[in-house]
Design an enzyme around this catalytic site. Structure first.
Site, PDB file in Angstrom:
ATOM      1  N   HIS A  71       0.803  -1.214   0.000  1.00  0.00           N
ATOM      2  CA  HIS A  71       0.000   0.000   0.000  1.00  0.00           C
ATOM      3  C   HIS A  71       0.843   1.274   0.000  1.00  0.00           C
ATOM      4  O   HIS A  71       1.910   1.336   0.613  1.00  0.00           O
ATOM      5  CB  HIS A  71      -1.003   0.006   1.163  1.00  0.00           C
ATOM      6  CG  HIS A  71      -0.412   0.055   2.535  1.00  0.00           C
ATOM      7  ND1 HIS A  71      -0.177   1.225   3.198  1.00  0.00           N
ATOM      8  CD2 HIS A  71      -0.013  -0.928   3.387  1.00  0.00           C
ATOM      9  CE1 HIS A  71       0.321   0.967   4.401  1.00  0.00           C
ATOM     10  NE2 HIS A  71       0.447  -0.328   4.541  1.00  0.00           N
ATOM     11  N   ASP A 188       6.499   2.046   6.091  1.00  0.00           N
ATOM     12  CA  ASP A 188       5.235   1.310   6.065  1.00  0.00           C
ATOM     13  C   ASP A 188       4.297   2.079   5.149  1.00  0.00           C
ATOM     14  O   ASP A 188       3.769   3.114   5.551  1.00  0.00           O
ATOM     15  CB  ASP A 188       4.677   1.198   7.489  1.00  0.00           C
ATOM     16  CG  ASP A 188       3.240   0.692   7.532  1.00  0.00           C
ATOM     17  OD1 ASP A 188       2.770   0.149   6.538  1.00  0.00           O
ATOM     18  OD2 ASP A 188       2.587   0.860   8.593  1.00  0.00           O
ATOM     19  N   GLU A 222      -5.025   1.171   2.963  1.00  0.00           N
ATOM     20  CA  GLU A 222      -4.736   0.141   3.967  1.00  0.00           C
ATOM     21  C   GLU A 222      -4.787   0.670   5.386  1.00  0.00           C
ATOM     22  O   GLU A 222      -5.329   0.019   6.285  1.00  0.00           O
ATOM     23  CB  GLU A 222      -3.353  -0.481   3.698  1.00  0.00           C
ATOM     24  CG  GLU A 222      -3.112  -1.781   4.460  1.00  0.00           C
ATOM     25  CD  GLU A 222      -2.598  -1.581   5.891  1.00  0.00           C
ATOM     26  OE1 GLU A 222      -2.635  -2.549   6.660  1.00  0.00           O
ATOM     27  OE2 GLU A 222      -2.165  -0.455   6.242  1.00  0.00           O
ATOM     28  N   GLU A 223      -4.243   1.854   5.593  1.00  0.00           N
ATOM     29  CA  GLU A 223      -4.148   2.381   6.962  1.00  0.00           C
ATOM     30  C   GLU A 223      -5.523   2.652   7.572  1.00  0.00           C
ATOM     31  O   GLU A 223      -5.648   2.844   8.774  1.00  0.00           O
ATOM     32  CB  GLU A 223      -3.292   3.657   7.004  1.00  0.00           C
ATOM     33  CG  GLU A 223      -1.814   3.451   6.642  1.00  0.00           C
ATOM     34  CD  GLU A 223      -1.039   2.608   7.654  1.00  0.00           C
ATOM     35  OE1 GLU A 223      -1.600   2.228   8.694  1.00  0.00           O
ATOM     36  OE2 GLU A 223       0.134   2.310   7.375  1.00  0.00           O
ATOM     37  N   ASP A 243       3.854  -6.361   3.530  1.00  0.00           N
ATOM     38  CA  ASP A 243       3.754  -5.239   4.464  1.00  0.00           C
ATOM     39  C   ASP A 243       4.743  -5.468   5.604  1.00  0.00           C
ATOM     40  O   ASP A 243       5.285  -6.556   5.774  1.00  0.00           O
ATOM     41  CB  ASP A 243       2.300  -5.122   4.978  1.00  0.00           C
ATOM     42  CG  ASP A 243       1.932  -3.689   5.336  1.00  0.00           C
ATOM     43  OD1 ASP A 243       2.841  -2.907   5.656  1.00  0.00           O
ATOM     44  OD2 ASP A 243       0.730  -3.370   5.325  1.00  0.00           O
TER      45      ASP A 243
HETATM   46 ZN    ZN Z   1       1.292  -1.078   6.397  1.00  0.00          ZN
END
Ligand code: ZN
Length: 349
Positions: A71, A188, A222-223, A243
């Site tokens: 992501h 991330d 995604e978050e 991830d």
């Molecule tokens: Zn992530």
């Protein structure tokens, strides 16, 4: 076919990615950037209504497919209120602790496309004025944005074009050290995104024939919990979320290996597929850690929750101090890249 990890190129791409602001909900610019890369690599892709990109490389077997996702959306904030002082109250986008962004430089993205700079601070920062500020909670009430413009009240701030609902992005402060560490916000999951793009590039440039048709799903939500949970082609039988591995007390993951997740808050990942990844790592001499993430969910678990009938697994580089000023080592990127290549060339379960 052996795989060559292009270290400098991967790190340069990662730097480019983290420097494009992309809090969840404000990802058009990064997804346009991703689309341009995919177009240049001459890979077929589609863009979903939610703004994600799905690139597809046809394999020898076009009957059963696999999918890998990473992501591009990150943590960020949104203007909640323009205070009477002209400063801004924030609401979080994604989950983090306010202390993780205290003191950070930020950019306010106005509706008319302006980018205005600011700093995220406790209201009571000045030690010469506020005596017991260190004990105050870091929360929405005390954290604010000091706007880098000559403003002293709400009217003046509004005149700049700043309004409730404007996105606020945090500076990544990317740094690569001589010892091989990469320090930056948003590793991330931009580290994994860079690895997926590099993998597509390697496959295209070396005309690698994959055993199965493979989709690369660049997700952008995604978050906030619903990244890669739609538009999954019905031929997909295996779904891998690429991830970050979670590092901390009691964790097996580190910054030098690829972390394979057996279970997170969403429950166990598909056992046989996870074992398959471990076997691949062993077979290819890839340094890996098998781990459990206590407070974690992925786009793979989001896809399962959305009702997709796929085998799901999760692996990625180990990221230290996640959702804060993160760090990893180039060795972790390399081991993850190797496992990605081994996986896309392996047999489906
Ligand atoms: Zn992530």
């Amino acid at each position: 076919m052996s795989f060559i990890f292009e270290k400098e190129e991967t790190i340069a791409l990662l730097k480019q990615l983290v420097e494009i602001p992309s809090p969840s909900g404000y990802t058009k610019e990064i997804m346009d950037f991703m689309e341009k890369i995919l177009a240049d690599l001459q890979v077929t892709y589609q863009r979903t209504n939610k703004g994600a990109l799905i690139a597809t490389i046809t394999g020898e077997d076009d009957y059963k497919h696999r999918l890998l996702t990473a992501h591009t959306d990150t943590l960020g904030a949104m203007v909640k209120e323009v205070k009477s002082s002209g400063r801004l109250k924030l609401t979080m986008v994604g989950g983090f602790n306010w202390n993780a962004v205290e003191g950070e430089y930020c950019t306010i993205h106005t509706a008319d496309g302006k980018r205005i700079r600011g700093t995220i601070l406790m209201h009571q920062t000045t030690v010469h004025v506020y005596k017991n500020a260190s004990g105050l909670p870091r929360d929405e009430n005390n954290i604010e944005v000091r706007v880098d413009e000559k403003v002293t009240n709400a009217k003046e701030t509004r005149k700049l074009g700043i309004e409730v609902g404007d996105f606020v992005s945090f500076d990544p402060r990317f740094e690569e050290t001589e010892s091989g560490f990469i320090k930056s916000r948003h590793l991330d999951d931009k580290a994994s995104t860079a690895l997926l793009l590099q993998l597509i590039k390697y496959i295209q440039e070396n005309k690698v024939t994959l055993p199965n048709t493979t989709h690369f799903y660049i997700s952008n939500n995604e978050e906030i919990g619903y990244g890669g949970n739609s538009n999954i082609p019905e031929q997909v039988t295996e779904y891998i979320a690429v991830d970050m591995g979670a590092i901390g007390d009691g964790q097996a993951s580190d910054e030098y290996t690829v972390s394979i997740c057996a279970k997170d808050s969403s429950g166990p990942y598909h056992y046989e597929l996870t074992r398959q990844l471990v076997d691949l790592a062993k077979h290819e001499n890839i340094d890996y850690k098998l781990d459990i993430y206590p407070h974690y969910g992925s786009d793979a678990s989001a896809a399962i929750r959305a009702g997709f009938d796929v085998k799901h697994a999760l692996f990625g580089p180990g990221i230290e101090a996640s959702h804060a000023y993160e760090r990893t080592h180039v060795e972790s990127l390399e081991q993850t890249a190797k496992l990605l290549f081994a996986y896309v060339n392996s047999k489906l379960l």
